[in-house]
Design an enzyme around this catalytic site. Structure first.
Site, short mmCIF file in Angstrom:
data_model
loop_
_atom_site.label_atom_id
_atom_site.label_comp_id
_atom_site.label_asym_id
_atom_site.label_seq_id
_atom_site.Cartn_x
_atom_site.Cartn_y
_atom_site.Cartn_z
N CYS A 257 36.09 42.25 32.31
CA CYS A 257 37.35 42.98 32.42
C CYS A 257 38.55 42.20 31.90
O CYS A 257 39.49 42.77 31.36
CB CYS A 257 37.58 43.42 33.86
SG CYS A 257 37.86 42.07 34.98
N HIS A 299 39.56 41.08 39.37
CA HIS A 299 39.58 42.14 38.37
C HIS A 299 40.88 42.09 37.57
O HIS A 299 41.88 41.52 38.03
CB HIS A 299 39.42 43.50 39.05
CG HIS A 299 39.13 44.62 38.11
ND1 HIS A 299 38.19 44.53 37.10
CD2 HIS A 299 39.67 45.88 38.00
CE1 HIS A 299 38.14 45.67 36.44
NE2 HIS A 299 39.04 46.50 36.95
N ASP A 314 42.81 51.44 33.37
CA ASP A 314 41.73 50.45 33.46
C ASP A 314 40.67 50.80 32.42
O ASP A 314 39.82 51.65 32.66
CB ASP A 314 41.13 50.44 34.87
CG ASP A 314 40.13 49.31 35.07
OD1 ASP A 314 39.60 48.80 34.08
OD2 ASP A 314 39.86 48.95 36.24
#
Length: 695
Positions: A257, A299, A314
């Site tokens: 991520c 994250h 996201d």
């Protein structure tokens, strides 16, 4: 005379007022000198971590006694957390130069001290409160006292009042701005097929050929990343096998991520769109209900500045998902995570800096941890809310109740410890209600699944997961194994033609073992009922004979006489009369009778010639007493004659009320039959058969 002595009292007061705010500045300088000495000796300090871009928060983890890899490319003090994709925090390297204090500003009761390495542009401001309590420091670097934040190219405005959305969610839009997704169809198709990978600049240039404004620029970049960058499952498990640098992510086509968010930010920068890379906690891969979050972020995601407001997205979770062991990634585009409404985004994204929640009021970490987790399918299917809103539920007297509110009718199913047992689900026009009765104490996993009411999709998507903590068991609510979910009439049964039910609830209680259920049926519907129980030795044919079906115009009645006490399932099947095929299951009721004295005989046996328009009023019991005169009363249409045949044949006469009536003696026979003759030229046909008790 000393300088201080030469001052007047007024001058002394003014000097004290002026110097007092400098005290924290002076103390900070002393603290820095001491920390610098410790750094020279190889000892980590809070200030050193701040230089590296990591703000130390006393509410998180202030020990810094050592870190271990979390599998996401981040040194942290616990294992990775987070069904979406695993997280990846911002990678930071310590600054080699020692910091110096260069300036301060005095704002009321606060002193703002600027701290940065020598010969560099100021990067961090820290406020020390002179009042009571501890002031929480923002976790993102580059924060100054003017409301701006560094993004690598200059300062961009931090979230302000106009960026904030009310919490909780107002159940309006899933997006933070009004969007017509159809307007993106051409752009999406183009952007997802662009194959340029020579450089980020060339890729962005190719993507922007179809983009007319900032929103379309962001959309094109989002769509390309979601369809071309796969999650690096090998890199997740082995930090040394991955790189999160934007150019490396572009060339390899994979990352965790941190790489997704970094590439997105870099592409937006080339496109001239303000974009921030954010970090925080996530409820993604490996997240467990009730889990607490400690240590560093796990994250990374992005915020973009469009139409004068900040919006969240996201691209990692938008691209697809990994399996339970995080060993395989599957591209599965998820629109939900593009410009998601902040009150929904907070459900599984908790930023280090509460400003980036874009909410008023902002949630605390404890609230984030305790809140129910709703995945994207929950909202995509049109569900709005649940009750209770906590992932862990305690039973009360052996029972737990869950309800879901939705915009439109949906079909649901559930599993308690992997089975549909020990529950009672009812469908509502705008949701469902589920009552759970665990038959063992302890913790039980409850999963709820849903699918659209219309369409060809047969697959149910998991939308909720609870932990049911059961401290006591209600053995009276143990359901028959043949009970199918959902139970009782609903909007679904209405669509199948079962209208205006006499019993709208799923359970029918009877103390004498008898009940009557009526419906208004749609046209051309034929019904087949059946009765089931775990505690009966009756054959299927005999169980059917405990149900009598009566038709009066478009109304149908089912008379039910139970063979004994207990819990029974009444299943209803239907098909079109004009359809020669099989009957299809529609729904079922739960019938409960606690009276152990109940023992009703079967209804008489029906022959094929019994018409739907016929009705039996008496006798209803299929077993007649021996050596008795028994009264018969039936409603029969379009016949010439009617008889009852035992040892002898007795005629029935048509009354003024339209009923065929008469008596028959049961002496000397083992069965009695009702026969009719439609006209004088036809033979007699059998309608009903009764048995006679043995002497």
């Amino acid at each position: 005379m000393a300088f201080h002595d030469r001052l007047s009292n007024t001058q002394r007061i003014l000097l004290a007022i002026f110097c007092f705010p400098l005290l924290p500045f002076y103390l900070c300088a002393l603290c820095y000198a001491r920390s610098h000495e410790e750094q020279e000796e190889g000892k980590p300090t809070e200030l050193a971590h701040m230089e590296a871009g990591k703000t130390v928060e006393t509410q998180r983890d202030s020990s810094f006694t050592g870190f271990q890899s979390d599998g996401n490319g981040n040194d942290r003090s616990q294992q990775p957390r987070g069904n979406g994709l695993p997280g990846q925090p911002v990678q930071m390297q310590p600054d080699e130069q020692a910091p110096v204090i260069t300036s301060y500003t005095n704002e009321g009761t606060h002193v703002t001290v600027e701290v940065h390495p020598r010969n560099t542009t100021p990067q961090l401001f820290k406020k020390f409160s002179l009042g009571k309590g501890v002031r929480k420091l923002p976790s993102l670097t580059g924060l100054d006292n003017k409301g701006f934040q560094e993004n690598g190219e200059g300062r961009v405005p931090l979230p302000g009042g106009k960026d904030l959305h009310a919490y909780p969610w107002d159940k309006s839009s899933l997006k933070s701005m009004t969007l017509d997704l159809q307007q993106f169809e051409k752009l999406d198709a183009y952007a997802s097929k662009v194959s340029v990978k020579n450089s980020i600049e060339e890729l962005v240039k190719a993507l922007l050929r179809e983009a007319r404004n900032d929103l379309e620029k962001v959309r094109a970049i989002w769509m390309w990343i979601c369809h071309h960058i796969e999650y690096d499952v090998a890199g997740f498990h082995n930090k040394g096998q991955r790189s999160c640098e934007p150019k490396d992510v572009l060339h390899t086509g994979k990352s965790v991520c941190e790489g997704y968010a970094g590439l997105f930010q870099q592409m937006c920068s080339v496109a001239g769109v303000r974009c921030m890379k954010l970090s925080g906690y996530s409820k993604g891969y490996s997240y467990r209900r009730g889990q607490s979050f400690t240590g560093d972020s796990d994250h990374a995601w992005n915020a973009v500045y469009l139409d004068g407001r900040w919006h969240l997205l996201d691209s990692t979770w938008g691209s697809g998902s990994v399996n339970d062991s995080c060993s395989k990634f599957t591209f599965q585009y998820k629109e939900f995570y593009f410009l998601t409404h902040p009150a929904l985004f907070i459900n599984n994204h908790f930023p280090d800096n509460s400003n980036w929640q874009l909410l008023k009021p902002a949630l605390t970490l404890k609230e984030f941890e305790s809140n129910m987790l709703y995945n994207s399918q929950f909202y995509n299917l049109g569900m709005l809310a649940t009750h209770p809103e906590t992932p862990i539920i305690q039973t009360v007297n052996g029972k737990a109740t869950i309800s879901i509110e939705s915009r439109a009718p949906l079909l649901f199913m559930f599993k308690l410890q992997g089975t549909e047992e020990h529950g009672l689900m009812t469908l509502k026009k705008n949701g469902m209600k589920l009552e759970i009765y665990p038959q063992k104490t302890g913790n039980h996993k409850l999963q709820v699944f849903a699918k659209p009411a219309k369409g060809s999709e047969d697959h149910y998507n998991e939308v909720l997961e609870y932990t049911i903590e059961c401290s006591s068991v209600d053995k009276n609510m143990c359901f028959p194994k043949d009970l199918r979910q959902p139970v009782g009439p609903s909007w679904f049964t209405e669509r199948k033609g079962f209208l205006r039910p006499s019993h709208p609830e799923p359970i029918i209680h009877t103390n004498d073992g008898r009940c009557s259920i009526t419906f208004t049926l749609g046209k051309d519907i034929s019904i087949l009922p059946s009765l089931h129980s775990d505690n009966t030795s009756l054959t299927e044919d005999m169980r059917r004979r405990h149900i009598m079906e009566i038709h009066r115009g478009n109304q149908t009645e089912f008379k039910i006489h139970l063979p004994h006490a207990g819990k029974f399932v009444l299943r209803l099947f239907a098909k079109k009369k004009s359809d020669p095929g099989n009957y299809n299951y529609i729904f079922n009721y739960l019938i409960s009778c606690p009276n152990t004295e109940v023992k009703w005989p079967v209804f008489p046996e029906y022959y094929r010639n019994w018409a739907e328009s016929y009705e039996l009023l008496e006798p209803l019991a299929g077993l007649l007493p021996a050596n008795r005169n028994v009264q018969f009363k039936l409603k029969l249409h379009s016949i010439a004659k009617a008889f009852v045949k035992g040892k002898d044949t007795s005629p029935l006469t048509l009354s003024k009320d339209g009923y065929w009536e008469g008596t028959c003696n049961t002496s000397g026979c083992t069965e009695v039959c009702v026969m009719v003759q439609e006209n004088a030229n036809l033979k007699f046909s059998y309608l009903l058969k009764y048995e006679v008790e043995t002497q």
